[in-house]
Design an enzyme around this catalytic site. Structure first.
Site, PDB file in Angstrom:
ATOM      1  N   CYS A 179       0.855  -1.232   0.174  1.00 19.50           N
ATOM      2  CA  CYS A 179       0.154   0.024  -0.121  1.00 19.50           C
ATOM      3  C   CYS A 179       0.951   1.400   0.084  1.00 19.50           C
ATOM      4  O   CYS A 179       1.899   1.132   0.006  1.00 19.50           O
ATOM      5  CB  CYS A 179      -0.863   0.151   1.169  1.00 19.50           C
ATOM      6  SG  CYS A 179      -0.140   0.270   2.905  1.00 19.50           S
ATOM      7  N   CYS A 206       3.610   1.711   2.537  1.00 15.07           N
ATOM      8  CA  CYS A 206       4.785   0.912   2.017  1.00 15.07           C
ATOM      9  C   CYS A 206       5.765   1.887   1.302  1.00 15.07           C
ATOM     10  O   CYS A 206       6.806   1.999   1.794  1.00 15.07           O
ATOM     11  CB  CYS A 206       4.583  -0.402   1.556  1.00 15.07           C
ATOM     12  SG  CYS A 206       3.732  -1.503   2.584  1.00 15.07           S
ATOM     13  N   ASP A 229       8.105  28.935 -31.566  1.00 16.40           N
ATOM     14  CA  ASP A 229       9.093  29.527 -32.566  1.00 16.40           C
ATOM     15  C   ASP A 229       8.621  29.471 -33.904  1.00 16.40           C
ATOM     16  O   ASP A 229       7.463  28.676 -34.254  1.00 16.40           O
ATOM     17  CB  ASP A 229      10.196  28.354 -32.502  1.00 16.40           C
ATOM     18  CG  ASP A 229      11.351  28.451 -33.619  1.00 16.40           C
ATOM     19  OD1 ASP A 229      11.757  29.654 -33.630  1.00 16.40           O
ATOM     20  OD2 ASP A 229      11.778  27.659 -34.189  1.00 16.40           O
ATOM     21  N   ASP A 233      12.180  23.252 -31.924  1.00 18.65           N
ATOM     22  CA  ASP A 233      12.533  22.354 -32.465  1.00 18.65           C
ATOM     23  C   ASP A 233      13.559  21.742 -31.509  1.00 18.65           C
ATOM     24  O   ASP A 233      14.128  20.375 -32.084  1.00 18.65           O
ATOM     25  CB  ASP A 233      13.335  22.405 -33.841  1.00 18.65           C
ATOM     26  CG  ASP A 233      14.538  23.613 -33.755  1.00 18.65           C
ATOM     27  OD1 ASP A 233      15.069  23.774 -32.600  1.00 18.65           O
ATOM     28  OD2 ASP A 233      15.049  24.017 -34.831  1.00 18.65           O
ATOM     29  N   ASP A 235      16.682  26.321 -30.291  1.00 15.51           N
ATOM     30  CA  ASP A 235      15.766  26.788 -29.121  1.00 15.51           C
ATOM     31  C   ASP A 235      16.003  26.196 -27.728  1.00 15.51           C
ATOM     32  O   ASP A 235      15.469  26.671 -26.735  1.00 15.51           O
ATOM     33  CB  ASP A 235      14.258  26.699 -29.265  1.00 15.51           C
ATOM     34  CG  ASP A 235      13.881  27.265 -30.798  1.00 15.51           C
ATOM     35  OD1 ASP A 235      14.261  28.290 -31.041  1.00 15.51           O
ATOM     36  OD2 ASP A 235      13.418  26.352 -31.599  1.00 15.51           O
TER      37      ASP A 235
END
Length: 845
Positions: free
Chosen positions: A11, A14, A439, A637, A641
């Site tokens: 769970c 844990c 861009d 791209d 950039d």
């Protein structure tokens, strides 16, 4: 990030315990544990042995993950995601149900409805009790994992869900044994009323039913969890198992593991491409839907890149292997999706904090509730039942699964559609953006100049104009020349050989052809060589106003015509921009182009703001300013950039293709179309909404269930039997996981389902401000009545005559005028200025 497989977790408590233990190890900078995949991602320079030791000291097991390479060459194999838990739970459930049916027949069927039993059981209540004790004990042995895990975690002072189940079941069983002994004492003393009293305090069936119902829930949960990794498993199944290599002139079929970089392989129609490669020979259409989600095949020829797991549909291809094993595009995608599942979204911290203290608090509430009911004078059996009900209805699993299941399903859905989120945080954050900066080149536009207009002079045909231009441009290496050559190739035009070719200063070309001098270049260059007709000059200016580059061509002293070249916008760019705006997002275009060209492209795309003349390093400073106004995503791209992608709150690399591991980006879009941006945001918002729903139901379930089990509403006639509590707990996690699976039905490209959001209140910034450094502002006017370029020029002239107006970009086709101002001009003044020229202003924004 190093990944480990963690065993023994049941769970959220844990996973929180393991995460806390590993985070304390010296050298660990971050740790993220996934309950969904039972994996742990660790960053830092701590040794694997120290990390594993920390997990073991916390009461769990761990081992390095991904050391082996899968059959298809991936670091994450399909076998690693195989659902091994469901078959085990199914066997446990079937065995438990077999004994439970017998137990329920004797304990409830005979006692409550007088169902027949063997004669020697009639009125032999002690024998009935012993039988129930044995049957319940067998069921407890079958489901011993709950007790081993539960009490082991309690010993390590880290109680988990199994602890709650083990305590609830054991308390019922121990109390029932006590009641059985008291019954024997009552019968020994001839107290038949006492015998009947203690017989009704047997909870053997509850002890067994709790374990069986929890197992039902665990099995349903495991089956649902298995479905959340279906997308990842389907990606793994795509990988071909063999490849046909060319060795010593012969074709040889080899296992995919034996393919090496530089090997020559062949692919026939209908076969999958085995590894990433470069086409050497052949022409074909390749279906790349498996990687990009794009159903339309892509034409491939010599020099083009092909990717593993894509299908060759038509022609024969001969290729050279460029990426094999873990380096293929498919393997990178699988690794990225797997890594994202191993990380945690920021919102998961809420559930983690609650889960860390949830079980101890629940045990405390159960003990206090039992004591309170005893102090109120209720019998011990009733008080104990209230405590047991609290233990078995409380569910930390639902809290722990609320976030990771949605993240896993969302990542899988994104991968199927060519949208890759690098981390769970990026999936959560992508939908929170208020500003998207795009861009221009390669993002909004195709990034490749194309011929858009042919304007031959009087007496010249388009074919003649193009043939002359081809002859002149054939020896030029300028990008605009390549656009002209491509157009000529498409039309299969002849290309004459010229002599005395010269590239002249001032953007011009000169050559000799058939004893005549050919000239080509900009309007200013050609205008210096010969007089330009007024109508052709006006047409060139009109093309330039629309963001196109007019190339003029002449033969001796005669103008041949104009060829306009432009980097055209992609067909889906304007639609994608509208979708972003419909989501309430402010869309900005960044470009290094001049203001005029940028305005024209921005107008075609429909963006809210254009910032032109910005170099790559300047884009990063623009992103800084945009971030001051709201969460900003940068779309580029992933190469030029990179600084802006890194600076933005969310970096989105578009058209990554084979290079999916774009370091600067948080989200990678495999397709080069802009429509992936609103789709990614749409998916993020849907996933976040799903997480909120899951957390709501997980919290509300416990908030309502625990008081109900404690007997808070007993005065309203509402109580909870421990068995019904176990049934409710068994279904809670299943419901959360099932809700997450609903994400698979999310239509990523359906803008009709978008919730209409109020546009972000963003102040326009302008990097192209005047020399005085003052910021400018823009207004967009909708104008009716403009019919031609002369109308545009007329409206432009009167608007720019206003002292506060720096420029006006007017389009009769779009019916708009984008006015850039250095100071505020009222809408009334702008409207009157235009309407005085006999045009009608519809709106100003």
């Amino acid at each position: 990030m190093e990944q480990y497989t963690v065993t023994g977790m049941s769970c959220a408590a844990c996973s929180a315990r393991v995460e806390k233990a590993v985070s304390k190890v010296s050298g660990v900078t971050s740790c993220s544990v996934s309950l969904l995949t039972n994996t742990m991602g660790v960053e830092g320079d701590a040794s694997a042995q120290n990390i594993i030791s920390a997990v073991e000291e916390a009461g769990y097991g761990a081992s390095p993950k991904g050391a082996e390479v899968g059959k298809a060459g991936q670091s994450v194999s399909e076998d690693a995601l195989k659902d091994r838990e469901t078959p085990i739970l199914k066997r446990r459930l079937v065995s438990s149900l077999g004994f439970l049916v017998v137990l329920m027949y004797f304990s409830m069927g005979h006692m409550m409805w007088s169902w027949p039993v063997p004669a020697w059981f009639e009125h032999n209540h002690i024998a009935m009790g012993i039988l129930q004790l044995l049957l319940a004990g067998i069921i407890m042995v079958i489901n011993q994992k709950f007790f081993i895990s539960g009490f082991k975690s309690l010993w390590h002072r880290a109680p988990n869900m199994d602890t709650l189940v083990a305590l609830g079941s054991m308390a019922s069983y121990v109390w029932s044994i006590f009641a059985l002994f008291m019954m024997t004492d009552a019968q020994l003393h001839g107290d038949m009323d006492g015998v009947m009293k203690y017989m009704h305090e047997f909870y053997f069936e509850s002890a067994a039913m709790i374990l069986t119902l929890i197992t039902v829930g665990k099995m349903l949960e495991a089956r649902s969890k298995g479905k959340t990794t279906d997308a990842l498993k389907s990606l793994m199944r795509l990988a071909p198992k063999t490849a046909v290599l060319v060795r010593e002139g012969a074709e040889v079929t080899v296992p995919i593991e034996q393919v090496r970089k530089g090997d020559i392989f062949v692919v026939r129609p209908g076969e999958n491409i085995p590894v990433d490669g470069i086409v050497l020979e052949g022409i074909s259409a390749v279906n790349e839907a498996a990687l990009t989600g794009e159903s339309i095949p892509v034409d491939k020829s010599a020099g083009d890149i092909v990717s593993a797991a894509t299908m060759n549909q038509s022609g024969f291809l001969r290729c050279e292997a460029s990426r094999v094993g873990e380096d293929t595009t498919l393997s990178q995608i699988i690794k990225m999706v797997s890594d994202a599942a191993a990380t945690k979204a920021p919102i998961a911290k809420i559930a983690d904090k609650v889960s860390g203290v949830f079980v101890p608090i629940v045990i405390s509430i159960a003990v206090v509730t039992t004591i309170v009911w005893l102090l109120l004078g209720r019998e011990f059996a009733y008080a104990l039942a209230r405590g047991i009900s609290i233990l078995v209805i409380s569910c930390p699993c639902a809290l722990g699964l609320a976030t990771p299941v949605a993240i896993m399903v969302g990542n899988g859905l994104g991968a199927r559609n060519g949208i890759l989120f690098k981390t769970a945080a990026s999936l959560e954050e992508a939908g929170k953006g208020q500003i998207v900066a795009l861009d221009k080149t390669g993002t909004i536009t195709s990034g490749e100049p194309m011929v858009t207009d042919l304007v031959p002079a009087e007496g010249i045909s388009e074919k003649e104009l193009l043939e002359m231009a081809l002859a002149l441009e054939a020896k030029s290496e300028h990008p605009l020349a390549r656009a002209v050559l491509k157009k000529g190739k498409e039309l299969s035009l002849k290309m004459d050989e010229v002599s005395d070719f010269t590239a002249l200063p001032g953007n011009g070309l000169s050559a000799a052809l058939g004893g005549k001098r050919l000239l080509g270049g900009s309007m200013s260059f050609i205008g210096e060589k010969l007089p330009l007709p007024k109508e052709m000059k006006h047409r060139a200016e009109e093309l330039a106003e629309n963001g196109k580059t007019p190339l003029l061509f002449a033969e001796d002293d005669r103008l041949l015509g104009i060829i306009a070249v432009a980097d055209t916008i992609k067909e889906d760019s304007s639609r994608a921009v509208r979708q972003l705006q419909g989501m309430g997002i402010h869309v900005v275009m960044l470009t290094g182009d001049n203001e005029r060209t940028a305005r024209a492209i921005g107008r075609q795309a429909g963006v809210d703001e254009v910032i032109a003349g910005v170099l790559p390093d300047g884009k990063e400073s623009v992103i800084r300013k945009l971030k001051e106004q709201g969460k900003t995503a940068m779309v580029g791209d992933g190469i030029n950039d990179a600084p802006a992608l890194t600076r933005a709150d969310m970096g989105i690399a578009i058209g990554a293709g084979a290079d999916v591991a774009v370091d600067a980006a948080d989200v990678v879009l495999m397709k080069s179309t802009l429509s992936g941006v609103p789709a990614a945001i749409r998916l993020s918002r849907a996933a976040l909404r799903n997480i909120h729903e899951n957390l709501f139901w997980a919290f509300i379930y416990n908030i309502i269930g625990i008081p109900l089990a404690a007997g808070v509403f007993v005065h309203f006639g509402l109580t909870l039997n421990p068995m019904f509590g176990a049934a409710a707990m068994s279904l809670s996690s299943f419901c959360v996981v099932s809700n997450a699976l609903r994400l698979n039905f999310c239509k990523l490209h359906d803008a009709g389902r978008d919730r209409k959001v109020k546009p972000a209140n963003i102040t326009i910034i302008n990097e192209q401000s005047g020399k005085d450094g003052k910021e400018t502002m823009t207004k967009t006017m909708k104008i009716e009545g403009m019919m031609c370029g002369h109308c545009e020029a007329r409206v432009k002239k009167v608007l720019e005559a206003l002292a506060e107006v720096d420029s006006a970009e007017v389009s009769h086709e779009a019916g708009t005028a984008v006015v850039t101002m250095s100071a505020e001009v009222s809408n009334e003044v702008l409207k009157k200025t235009v309407e005085d020229q006999d045009y009608k202003v519809i709106s100003i924004a």
